[in-house]
Design an enzyme around this catalytic site. Structure first.
Site, PDB file in Angstrom:
ATOM      1  N   PRO A 181       0.815  -1.217   0.000  1.00  0.00           N
ATOM      2  CA  PRO A 181       0.000   0.000   0.000  1.00  0.00           C
ATOM      3  C   PRO A 181       0.851   1.272   0.000  1.00  0.00           C
ATOM      4  CG  PRO A 181      -0.868  -1.588   1.577  1.00  0.00           C
ATOM      5  CD  PRO A 181       0.461  -2.124   1.119  1.00  0.00           C
ATOM      6  N   PHE A 182       0.287   2.318  -0.607  1.00  0.00           N
ATOM      7  CA  PHE A 182       0.887   3.656  -0.638  1.00  0.00           C
ATOM      8  C   PHE A 182       2.238   3.666  -1.340  1.00  0.00           C
ATOM      9  CE2 PHE A 182      -1.601   3.260   3.355  1.00  0.00           C
ATOM     10  CZ  PHE A 182      -2.689   4.046   2.970  1.00  0.00           C
ATOM     11  N   ARG A 183       2.429   2.689  -2.258  1.00  0.00           N
ATOM     12  CA  ARG A 183       3.664   2.584  -3.048  1.00  0.00           C
ATOM     13  C   ARG A 183       4.906   2.324  -2.192  1.00  0.00           C
ATOM     14  NH1 ARG A 183       2.527   3.437  -8.112  1.00  0.00           N
ATOM     15  NH2 ARG A 183       4.728   3.513  -8.693  1.00  0.00           N
ATOM     16  N   LEU A 184       4.698   1.814  -0.984  1.00  0.00           N
ATOM     17  CA  LEU A 184       5.822   1.442  -0.112  1.00  0.00           C
ATOM     18  C   LEU A 184       6.123  -0.038  -0.336  1.00  0.00           C
ATOM     19  CD1 LEU A 184       4.772   3.399   3.096  1.00  0.00           C
ATOM     20  CD2 LEU A 184       6.359   4.082   1.277  1.00  0.00           C
ATOM     21  N   HIS A 185       6.531  -0.334  -1.559  1.00  0.00           N
ATOM     22  CA  HIS A 185       6.680  -1.720  -1.987  1.00  0.00           C
ATOM     23  C   HIS A 185       7.879  -2.399  -1.333  1.00  0.00           C
ATOM     24  CE1 HIS A 185       3.892  -0.182  -4.867  1.00  0.00           C
ATOM     25  NE2 HIS A 185       4.807   0.493  -5.548  1.00  0.00           N
TER      26      HIS A 185
END
Length: 205
Positions: A181-185
């Site tokens: 989520p939230f591009r916190l890959h």
């Protein structure tokens, strides 16, 4: 924790990239609607211009990732010059990606013969009929070539063309990416050492 079970969501503890890749590919085979073994193959032409296309993974082990092609095709010629390549697997249904980079080697004749013999008969004929990547004057010309080779090999074994074989990408790095989520890959890259072992580094997403 190299022997810890590999779950669908947690790959950060794995110390061995090929076992992890096998686990992810198995998940993709259960979830992807088409060609879970599809991969983007990147090469560089003699002028240094990058080139990329989709091909199918036909085997892998701790030595590397194997695909087959016409050696006289554009990708075959480009690999023949540099003997280096990169791969990218993207499994949209799983929100996962794997990137592979490294030198390339030809598979053995025995490996190529065995895989060629396993292909459908029409695909074996096609390997003879198609002058891959070269200009084609018409669809009829291709169909004519298929008919000619079908007549030449009506029954029994079809020999493997000398211009058709396989390449093995021997990875120096394998990067695993998992959407969060939230591009916190999650991004984990495995790097092969000179001794053949693997080091592991977490990267910023």
């Amino acid at each position: 924790m190299a022997n810890a079970p590999l779950t669908s969501d947690d790959f950060t503890e794995s110390a061995e990239p090929f076992d992890l890749f096998a686990s992810w590919l198995k998940d993709a085979e259960a979830s992807e609607p088409n060609d879970p073994n599809a991969m983007a193959l990147a090469t560089v032409d003699p002028d240094g211009l990058p080139d990329v296309r989709m091909v199918l993974l036909k085997g892998f082990d701790h030595e590397g990732f194997v695909f087959y092609t016409n050696l006289e095709s554009q990708k075959g010629r480009e690999i023949g010059v540099s003997m280096k390549a990169a791969l990218c697997f993207h499994w949209k249904s799983l929100r996962r990606q794997v990137r592979v980079r490294g030198p390339v080697e030809r598979v053995s004749d025995a490996e190529a013969d065995a895989y060629y013999a396993s292909r459908p008969r029409g695909s074996r004929i096609g390997a003879w009929a198609s002058k891959q990547s070269r200009p084609l004057e018409s669809r009829f010309a291709l169909e004519k070539a298929v008919a000619e080779y079908t007549a030449k090999y009506p029954l029994g074994a079809i020999p493997r063309p000398a211009h058709w074989s396989g390449f093995r990408i021997v990875p120096k790095t394998i990067e695993f990416w998992h959407d969060r989520p939230f591009r916190l890959h999650d991004r984990i890259v495995f790097t092969r050492s000179e001794g053949g072992g693997w080091g592991k580094t977490r990267l910023y997403p």
